[in-house]
Design a protein around this motif. Structure first.
Motif, PDB file in Angstrom:
ATOM      1  N   UNK A  56       1.296 -30.609 -25.345  1.00 33.19           N
ATOM      2  CA  UNK A  56       2.756 -30.737 -25.210  1.00 33.19           C
ATOM      3  C   UNK A  56       3.431 -29.384 -25.385  1.00 33.19           C
ATOM      4  N   UNK A  57       2.946 -28.605 -26.329  1.00 36.37           N
ATOM      5  CA  UNK A  57       3.520 -27.286 -26.588  1.00 36.37           C
ATOM      6  C   UNK A  57       3.308 -26.366 -25.393  1.00 36.37           C
ATOM      7  N   UNK A  58       2.106 -26.349 -24.852  1.00 35.39           N
ATOM      8  CA  UNK A  58       1.812 -25.504 -23.687  1.00 35.39           C
ATOM      9  C   UNK A  58       2.686 -25.923 -22.507  1.00 35.39           C
ATOM     10  N   UNK A  59       2.817 -27.208 -22.299  1.00 36.18           N
ATOM     11  CA  UNK A  59       3.655 -27.706 -21.202  1.00 36.18           C
ATOM     12  C   UNK A  59       5.100 -27.243 -21.370  1.00 36.18           C
ATOM     13  N   UNK A  60       5.616 -27.320 -22.595  1.00 37.98           N
ATOM     14  CA  UNK A  60       6.990 -26.882 -22.866  1.00 37.98           C
ATOM     15  C   UNK A  60       7.136 -25.384 -22.641  1.00 37.98           C
ATOM     16  N   UNK A  61       6.149 -24.607 -23.057  1.00 33.36           N
ATOM     17  CA  UNK A  61       6.205 -23.154 -22.873  1.00 33.36           C
ATOM     18  C   UNK A  61       6.175 -22.798 -21.387  1.00 33.36           C
ATOM     19  N   UNK A  73       5.875 -27.413 -32.738  1.00 33.74           N
ATOM     20  CA  UNK A  73       5.028 -26.647 -33.661  1.00 33.74           C
ATOM     21  C   UNK A  73       5.150 -27.176 -35.086  1.00 33.74           C
ATOM     22  N   UNK A  74       6.353 -27.528 -35.485  1.00 38.69           N
ATOM     23  CA  UNK A  74       6.567 -28.066 -36.827  1.00 38.69           C
ATOM     24  C   UNK A  74       5.814 -29.374 -37.017  1.00 38.69           C
ATOM     25  N   UNK A  75       5.891 -30.259 -36.017  1.00 38.91           N
ATOM     26  CA  UNK A  75       5.181 -31.542 -36.089  1.00 38.91           C
ATOM     27  C   UNK A  75       3.669 -31.288 -36.132  1.00 38.91           C
ATOM     28  N   UNK A  76       3.204 -30.338 -35.317  1.00 36.96           N
ATOM     29  CA  UNK A  76       1.780 -30.000 -35.285  1.00 36.96           C
ATOM     30  C   UNK A  76       1.294 -29.534 -36.660  1.00 36.96           C
ATOM     31  N   UNK A  77       2.006 -28.604 -37.256  1.00 37.10           N
ATOM     32  CA  UNK A  77       1.588 -28.066 -38.557  1.00 37.10           C
ATOM     33  C   UNK A  77       1.633 -29.131 -39.651  1.00 37.10           C
ATOM     34  N   UNK A  78       2.655 -29.971 -39.615  1.00 35.97           N
ATOM     35  CA  UNK A  78       2.743 -31.048 -40.611  1.00 35.97           C
ATOM     36  C   UNK A  78       1.576 -32.027 -40.439  1.00 35.97           C
TER      37      UNK A  78
END
Length: 93
Positions: A56-61, A73-78
């Protein structure tokens, strides 16, 4: 009778994590909740969910959608703190 909040609490996932699964898999929230809960019962489940979030992050980037990168990123780290480890099935072959 169970409410949606009860189901979320039983799933061991946060609503934001379920949203990430929903977005990646193109599923409704309740179906994504069930899938995420089912994945957490597998040794390879947490790494699979983390990979969904990275996708999802790569797609957004790639879209240039900087507004959604920080929350993802926050959700990923949590999630990584709450569900560390697991077996990445792609690396065991």
């Amino acid at each position: 009778m169970l409410t949606l909040n009860d189901c979320i609490a039983f799933s061991d996932l946060l609503p934001e994590e379920i949203e990430e699964i929903s977005r990646h898999e193109r599923l409704g929230f309740v179906v994504a909740l069930a899938k995420g809960h089912s994945l957490l019962d597998r040794p390879w489940g947490p790494p699979a969910i983390r990979q969904m979030m990275r996708d999802n992050l790569v797609r957004a980037m790639r879209r240039g959608d900087a507004a959604s990168c920080a929350p993802t990123m926050e959700v990923y780290h949590r999630f990584q703190v709450r569900h560390p480890g697991g077996i990445d099935r792609r690396r065991t072959a």
